[in-house]
Scaffold this active site. Structure first.
Site, short mmCIF file in Angstrom:
data_model
loop_
_atom_site.label_atom_id
_atom_site.label_comp_id
_atom_site.label_asym_id
_atom_site.label_seq_id
_atom_site.Cartn_x
_atom_site.Cartn_y
_atom_site.Cartn_z
N GLY A 195 50.46 37.04 40.66
CA GLY A 195 49.59 36.76 39.52
C GLY A 195 49.71 37.85 38.48
O GLY A 195 50.72 38.55 38.42
N SER A 196 48.67 37.99 37.70
CA SER A 196 48.73 38.93 36.57
C SER A 196 48.60 40.37 37.05
O SER A 196 48.05 40.65 38.11
CB SER A 196 47.62 38.60 35.58
OG SER A 196 46.37 38.70 36.25
N GLY A 200 46.16 41.99 39.81
CA GLY A 200 46.89 42.77 40.83
C GLY A 200 46.19 44.08 41.12
O GLY A 200 46.12 44.52 42.27
N GLU A 217 53.33 40.61 43.35
CA GLU A 217 54.32 39.99 42.45
C GLU A 217 53.60 39.75 41.12
O GLU A 217 52.87 38.77 40.98
CB GLU A 217 54.82 38.66 43.04
CG GLU A 217 55.55 38.80 44.38
CD GLU A 217 56.98 39.32 44.23
OE1 GLU A 217 57.50 39.36 43.10
OE2 GLU A 217 57.56 39.69 45.27
N CYS A 251 56.97 33.78 35.03
CA CYS A 251 56.82 35.24 35.08
C CYS A 251 58.07 35.95 34.59
O CYS A 251 57.98 37.02 34.00
CB CYS A 251 56.50 35.69 36.50
SG CYS A 251 57.71 35.16 37.71
P1 NAD Z 1 45.93 35.37 37.70
O1 NAD Z 1 46.10 36.80 38.04
O2 NAD Z 1 44.91 35.00 36.69
O3 NAD Z 1 45.55 34.53 39.02
C1 NAD Z 1 46.34 34.59 40.19
C2 NAD Z 1 45.46 34.27 41.38
O4 NAD Z 1 44.43 35.26 41.48
C3 NAD Z 1 44.76 32.92 41.32
O5 NAD Z 1 44.80 32.33 42.59
C4 NAD Z 1 43.34 33.28 40.92
O6 NAD Z 1 42.39 32.39 41.44
C5 NAD Z 1 43.15 34.65 41.54
N1 NAD Z 1 42.21 35.48 40.79
C6 NAD Z 1 41.90 35.40 39.47
N2 NAD Z 1 41.00 36.35 39.15
C7 NAD Z 1 40.74 37.04 40.28
C8 NAD Z 1 39.90 38.15 40.59
N3 NAD Z 1 39.14 38.74 39.67
N4 NAD Z 1 39.88 38.61 41.86
C9 NAD Z 1 40.66 38.04 42.80
N5 NAD Z 1 41.47 36.99 42.57
C10 NAD Z 1 41.52 36.49 41.33
O7 NAD Z 1 47.37 34.84 37.29
P2 NAD Z 1 47.78 33.40 36.82
O8 NAD Z 1 47.21 33.15 35.47
O9 NAD Z 1 47.53 32.38 37.87
O10 NAD Z 1 49.36 33.56 36.70
C11 NAD Z 1 49.98 34.11 35.59
C12 NAD Z 1 50.38 35.55 35.82
O11 NAD Z 1 51.07 35.67 37.05
C13 NAD Z 1 51.35 36.06 34.78
O12 NAD Z 1 51.05 37.40 34.47
C14 NAD Z 1 52.69 35.98 35.46
O13 NAD Z 1 53.66 36.86 34.96
C15 NAD Z 1 52.32 36.31 36.87
N6 NAD Z 1 53.29 35.76 37.79
C16 NAD Z 1 54.10 36.61 38.47
C17 NAD Z 1 55.06 36.09 39.32
C18 NAD Z 1 56.01 36.97 40.06
O14 NAD Z 1 56.71 36.45 40.92
N7 NAD Z 1 56.06 38.25 39.80
C19 NAD Z 1 55.16 34.71 39.49
C20 NAD Z 1 54.30 33.88 38.79
C21 NAD Z 1 53.35 34.41 37.95
#
Ligand code: NAD
Length: 463
Positions: A195-196, A200, A217, A251
């Site tokens: 995720g973001s 992270g 990731e 990503c």
């Molecule tokens: P996000 O960080 O908003 O959410 C990812 C996950 O975390 C979701 O399941 C969400 O429910 C959970 N989450 C959200 N807020 C949270 C919190 N405060 N505490 C705990 N968990 C929480 O990311 P997104 O919008 O789903 O995805 C987009 C981001 O992910 C982009 O920055 C992208 O670059 C990154 N990404 C990275 C990869 C990689 O392989 N490196 C792959 C895909 C996406």
């Protein structure tokens, strides 16, 4: 079928069930692990049509893209894991130095325990099942939380995983940040988060509480360098494709381009032409272009488009009806603008002119380490030189995003883009404790190490 948020009160029990399943030893034999991998392949096989349709409803993902990037790639990865699993599980021989002989050593991969997998929405099948396959192959049980932003896909994944995997060993918990937070309160033996970067950090803090190892990731801006000696037509096509696939919500999408000043105009013209060739004169109505996932993200991208100080070469605004944004090319934006500071995560491609590769390298090195770095050049030494002088999660030369494919290449980030790697054996290893085992015979028994430390012993020991 949309997802249903999991009742927070049930989470401790869910984790306890997964822990009991791990503790009873069922995950150790290769047969159990193969059955789970087969279960995942069945999910992708019998569920393909449903999942592709759900991805369409959730984010307008075109069916061919869903098959290629979510279903097909994931199945291929799982087949690779299944094929090599026996070899990866075997103790790995380690050659001993003279002074460690006649001892023998090997590395024994053992499972860690219960893994928590938190997935994002952009490639929800691949990024949920890929880490899950690694966890199960390594002999862990798992609690999986798909993204709430793709509720249809999350609901179908939850049902299919319950049907085709060991339901005590693999639990799917659905919901958003509040569910994630409740999960992160529990003790896990590994956390695999995609995720973001900002979330992270939240995950890393929660993991620290229990000293839980993580693979993170994360995201960031992945730059592209276009050197002076390229095939501009093909470069333009590849960049237009990489920025438009999944509407740029990838990503490792090329985030921005640093092009040799002499080729800037030709590259811009080539990208604009490629976009029209792919999506027609009004891409915001094309079925081949995915939607921006929700209003919040559409507004976020609209803000990036409002104040960048550059020139719009094509595209422009989000269509409020279709929530689609025609791939947009912005020439020479202000490097200090939000567009050039934040991860774009949408079909917007800034293009900046540089005098040479050195200037591009310096530009990249002044910013956080990217997840992916792309170099286009006909001369191998240019790409080698850029790879040596920059730091990024991965490098792909003369194409974009294809480095994520080969299971022989570990995938992951560095710095703000995360840490830890997976795909193929890297994922198996990341979810294992690679335990060194050293075996000594009783004889010879080296008396030198035992006190009292006589002068002779000290002399020999300090040599
Ligand atoms: P996000 O960080 O908003 O959410 C990812 C996950 O975390 C979701 O399941 C969400 O429910 C959970 N989450 C959200 N807020 C949270 C919190 N405060 N505490 C705990 N968990 C929480 O990311 P997104 O919008 O789903 O995805 C987009 C981001 O992910 C982009 O920055 C992208 O670059 C990154 N990404 C990275 C990869 C990689 O392989 N490196 C792959 C895909 C996406």
């Amino acid at each position: 079928m949309a997802h249903a948020d999991t009742d927070l009160a049930t989470i401790p029990d869910t984790v306890a069930t997964a822990r009991r399943a791990f503790d009873d030893g069922r995950t150790r034999p290769i047969e159990w692990r193969r059955r789970q991998l087969d279960g995942l392949l069945t999910v992708l096989d019998v569920g393909a049509a449903e999942l592709v349709a759900a991805l369409g409803r959730d984010m307008g993902k075109p069916a061919p893209e869903a098959h290629f990037t979510d279903i097909g790639t994931t199945a291929t990865d799982i087949k690779h894991i299944r094929k090599h699993l026996a070899a990866w599980m075997r103790p790995r021989k380690a050659k001993m130095r003279m002074q460690d002989r006649p001892g023998k050593g090997h590395i024994l991969p053992e499972p860690l325990g219960v893994a928590l997998i938190i997935a994002p929405w952009n490639y929800p099948v691949q990024l949920t099942l890929g880490p899950l396959a690694a966890a199960l192959a390594a002999g862990n049980t798992a609690v999986v939380k798909p993204s709430e932003l793709v509720p249809e896909t999350s609901g179908i994944l939850a049902r299919l995983l319950r049907e085709h995997l060991d339901p005590e060993a693999v639990a799917v918990v659905e919901g958003g940040p509040e569910v994630s937070t409740a999960l992160l309160d529990q003790r896990f033996d590994h956390i695999f988060f995609t995720g973001s970067t900002s979330v992270g950090r939240v995950v890393a803090q929660a993991a620290a509480k229990h000293l839980t190892p993580t693979v993170l990731e994360l995201g960031g801006k992945s730059p592209v360098i276009v050197a002076s000696d390229v095939n501009l037509d093909i470069t333009a096509k590849r960049l237009a494709w990489g920025k438009s696939l999944n509407a740029g919500q990838t990503c490792i999408a090329p985030d921005y381009v640093l092009v040799d000043r002499r080729h800037k105009d030709a590259l811009v013209a080539g990208i604009v032409a490629a976009i029209e060739q792919f999506y027609g004169p009004d891409p915001s109505t094309s079925d081949d272009l995915a939607k921006i996932v929700n209003e919040r993200h559409a507004e976020r991208i609209t803000k990036l488009l409002a104040d960048h100080g550059g020139t719009v070469a094509c595209g422009g605004a989000v269509n409020p009806v279709t929530r689609k944004l025609a791939p947009t090319v912005i020439v020479d934006p202000d490097p200090g603008s939000a567009l050039m500071q934040e991860e774009i995560f949408g079909p917007v491609l800034p293009i900046l002119a540089v005098d040479d590769v050195d200037e591009a390298v310096a530009f990249i090195n002044r910013r956080p380490k990217p997840l992916a770095l792309y170099v286009f050049s006909n001369e191998a030494h240019v790409a080698e030189d850029v790879a040596a002088r920059t730091s990024s999660g991965g490098v792909c030369v003369n194409h974009v995003m294809f480095h994520i494919g080969p299971p022989e290449l570990p995938f992951g980030g560095v710095g703000d883009a995360g840490h830890g790697r997976y795909h193929g054996q890297a994922g198996f290893d990341a979810l294992s404790n690679l335990k060194p085992v050293y075996i000594r015979p009783f004889r010879p028994d080296l008396s030198l190490i035992y006190p009292p430390y006589t002068k002779l012993k000290v002399k020999l020991l300090t040599r």
